[in-house]
Design an enzyme around this catalytic site. Structure first.
Site, PDB file in Angstrom:
ATOM      1  N   GLU A   1      47.346  39.317  37.436  1.00 41.85           N
ATOM      2  CA  GLU A   1      45.925  39.372  37.093  1.00 41.85           C
ATOM      3  C   GLU A   1      45.454  40.798  36.817  1.00 41.85           C
ATOM      4  OE1 GLU A   1      43.841  36.884  36.654  1.00 41.85           O
ATOM      5  OE2 GLU A   1      42.106  38.195  36.334  1.00 41.85           O
ATOM      6  N   ASP A   2      45.833  41.727  37.667  1.00 35.80           N
ATOM      7  CA  ASP A   2      45.222  43.061  37.609  1.00 35.80           C
ATOM      8  C   ASP A   2      46.105  44.164  37.026  1.00 35.80           C
ATOM      9  OD1 ASP A   2      43.169  41.840  38.876  1.00 35.80           O
ATOM     10  OD2 ASP A   2      43.542  42.720  40.842  1.00 35.80           O
TER      11      ASP A   2
END
Ligand code: MN
Length: 718
Positions: A82-83
């Site tokens: 996700e990041d």
């Protein structure tokens, strides 16, 4: 849980994992940690600390839940896709398919979290369920992620805090409860509570601490007595006090409308023993020592909750006259109550799904089935919220199949759960071979048989007692179609009459011309036009007038100007259950109030007028039965409504002042007032008052009647 906050290095994590699972792959955990640390190294948490603290804390929570090593590794890696630049392929290559699957599922879940609307929340929830159905570990890791975020929520903006806290309270806490993870549910609730209602939370923390101090001596005394008797009976057991969590106390205060001081199970005594039969033994002992409060004994051992919670609960009147709640259970039951479904993942590595109790999955399968049948995400969310937050009863079909229904469900809910037509045509029910009313509340273990009759139709009354969203929506759907049919017939008739009145050909009703006019109101078909007219949403005169040749139009306009639609100012705040978008107004003869039985009358071009069911107007008018519609107040608004009242008094000075004072004390606004004296030395006051509902009216009538000098108080209905 506090003890786990000291896990702030991967070494501490590995140590802890080894303490319960010596076969754990420490190397895997270290590699996952190193990878995550590297991937996130540029990022900081909102509170300023290095990002890695978050995935490490998530893994620590999973460790507390004694999850398998792959779950812990996935916890460490959960935000990498996700990041950061990390891809699923990277994870797959380095950590294998299972961990990659977990991390990818978690990523999918978090991607939809950023939307804000309620719809999106519903969608989010749906995805959670599907992920859960695929692999329960995904949801447990998601729980751990959310828990750590909740524990560090203070670093976010107040708006974000509230939004996340609400979502936690509405979705995560009930889900944790449904999966039987008691400690997690309580912590979710208390953290949400703290951020949503900080003042109330602080107050409760303070009050509970004070109460604990006050009761300590007293409870110690009780514990000693119980312990002595248990020992004398040679039953192995531990007795201790447990404090109800803050949100639980708050809910009880809300539900029972009582102040904190009256919540008597803030502190309960819990007794843990070895076997179920010893639980009952201890129960008998306690009941022989003190008087049990009737209706407070609950046997969740014989009839476990749907989340598998088992325990005996009883409340007794203690030696000082105080009520004390006891909870009696075995070690194993206590463990299930705290860990729920997570108990099944404990440290054994390998194949998970087989170890999980089938019962959790029955529920899950039902949910997933339900979500396929309810295409509207929002409706589904409501359905789920209802179903996961309340208790459950299990009943049987005559064939012996088990059906799970929410607590207080009725035979009608049961009927709709079988098939929509069984619901619609249901006229009666037999429970355990005996005839019961349709509003009967089903009990665990009941065998239910539905009696149907072809051609029978649902009643609006059913909405008052059905519990499942399924039954509610099916009944409403049916009523909506019926209302539409009625509107259609009425609209056709009104249109035809209007055409005749303006000397136009009835054949114009289905003409192209009229459809053109309808389109300017965004109505596309002849049927919709008739329904709109029948419901009173548009004036039939307005439509028909446009069909007239120019000069006549002007002349007729004068004639019909009085018939023009007036949006009645009073319709504001009135809601009628089951009917949407219809214009209606309270009739000015009887001024009906919420809480009263009402009947609707479809007027010509002015929507529906609402009368009290016994309004004389309904009797005097030559009422067309087709125009009467069943209506009912929908609850929940704070509006007030005008009501005509007449007060007859002695002709005494100062009485009006007294009347006004009583009205104002009771928050009643006086809209209109005229007074006159009669020759019998009496005074007659005619009021128009703003009243909330029937109950409010009854109260006011009573209060006014009690005033010295008042002879009669009555409501005027014509
Ligand atoms: Mn996270």
């Amino acid at each position: 849980m506090a003890v786990l906050r000291d896990i702030n290095t991967v070494d501490a994590l590995v140590d802890r994992v080894f303490s319960y699972n010596p076969e754990s792959d420490a190397n895997l955990l270290r590699r996952a940690y190193a990878f995550s640390n590297e991937a996130h190294y540029k990022q900081k948490r909102k509170g300023g600390e290095p990002y890695i603290e978050h995935p490490l804390a998530v893994a620590a929570i999973l460790c507390y839940m004694r999850m398998d090593t792959n779950s812990l590794a996935a916890g460490l890696l959960h935000d990498t896709i996700e990041d950061t630049d990390t891809t699923v392929e990277d994870i797959k290559e380095l950590f294998g398919d299972d961990i990659a699957f977990l991390v990818e599922s978690l990523t999918k879940l978090s991607r939809i979290e950023f939307k804000t609307s309620e719809e999106a929340q519903a969608e989010n929830f749906r995805k959670m369920l599907l992920a859960m159905a695929e692999d329960m570990r995904v949801i447990l890791i998601k729980f751990a992620d959310r828990l750590h975020n909740m524990r560090t929520l203070e670093y976010l903006s107040p708006e974000k805090r509230e939004k996340i806290a609400r979502e936690t309270l509405e979705i995560y806490a009930p889900l944790a409860n449904r999966l039987g993870i008691g400690w997690l549910k309580s912590e979710f609730e208390d953290l949400s509570f703290k951020f949503i209602m900080p003042e109330m939370y602080e107050q409760l923390v303070h009050k509970v601490a004070k109460k604990k101090e006050e009761q300590e001596g007293y409870l110690d005394e009780l514990i000693k007595i119980v312990e002595a008797h248990i020992k004398a009976a040679s039953i192995p057991a531990k007795v201790f006090g447990r404090v109800k969590h803050y949100y639980g106390i708050f809910q009880k205060m809300q539900k029972q409308k009582i102040p904190f001081e009256q919540v008597y199970d803030v502190i309960a005594l819990r007794i843990i023993t070895d076997t179920p039969s010893n639980c009952y033994g201890i129960l008998g002992l306690i009941h022989s020592l003190w008087t049990p409060v009737p209706g407070r004994f609950k046997d969740f051992i014989g009839a476990p909750k749907s989340n598998l919670y088992q325990s005996l609960h009883t409340t007794i009147i203690g030696p000082r006259g105080e009520r004390v709640e006891f909870q009696i259970r075995t070690d194993e039951m206590n463990r299930i109550a705290e860990e729920g479904i997570a108990a099944h993942w404990k440290y054994k590595e390998g194949d998970y799904s087989e170890k999980v109790d089938e019962k959790y999955f029955t529920w899950l399968r039902e949910l997933v089935k339900a979500q396929k049948e309810t295409p509207d995400a929002k409706e589904f969310l409501e359905e789920i919220k209802g179903d996961i937050s309340s208790g459950v009863v299990y009943v049987f079909t005559p064939e012996g199949d088990i059906v799970e229904l929410p607590q207080d469900a009725t035979p009608v809910d049961f009927a709709y759960s079988i098939h929509t037509m069984v619901g619609h045509q249901c006229i009666g029910a037999k429970v355990n071979s005996r005839i019961v009313p349709l509003r009967y509340q089903l009990q665990n273990g009941d065998t239910v048989e539905i009696v149907t009759s072809q051609g029978h139709v649902p009643s609006r009354d059913w909405l008052k007692f059905v519990q499942t969203q399924r039954a509610k929506s099916r009944i409403k759907q049916w009523l909506k179609i019926e209302e539409r049919k009625k509107g259609l017939i009425l609209g056709e008739e009104l249109l035809e009459k209007a055409l005749r009145r303006y000397n136009l050909s009835p054949s114009l009703a289905k003409s192209k011309e009229i459809l053109e006019i309808a389109k300017s109101y965004r109505i596309q078909t002849y049927e919709d036009l008739c329904v709109a007219i029948g419901y009173g949403r548009i004036s039939v005169h307005r439509i028909v007038r446009k069909l007239l040749p120019e000069p006549e139009k002007i002349e007729k306009e004068k004639v019909s100007v009085k018939k023009e639609v007036q949006r009645p100012e009073e319709s504001k705040g009135i809601k009628i259950e089951g009917i949407d978008n219809i214009m209606f107004h309270r009739s000015k003869c009887c001024y009906p109030l919420p809480g009263e039985r009402v009947t609707g009358f479809v007027t010509r071009g002015r929507g529906i007028s609402i009368h009290t069911a016994d309004c004389p107007t309904l009797e005097t008018q030559t009422i067309d039965a087709d125009r009467l519609v069943e209506v009912e107040w929908a609850g929940g608004d704070a509006a007030t409504y005008s009501v005509k009242m007449q007060v007859l008094t002695e002709d005494k000075r100062g009485l009006l002042a007294e009347l006004s004072a009583v009205l104002s004390i009771n928050n009643v606004n006086i809209n209109q007032l005229d007074a006159s004296t009669t020759h019998e030395k009496q005074a007659l006051f005619n009021f128009i008052l703003d009243i909330k509902d029937k109950h409010h009216l009854d109260e006011i009538t009573k209060k006014l009647s009690q005033i010295n000098g008042v002879i009669e108080v009555k409501r005027v209905k014509a």
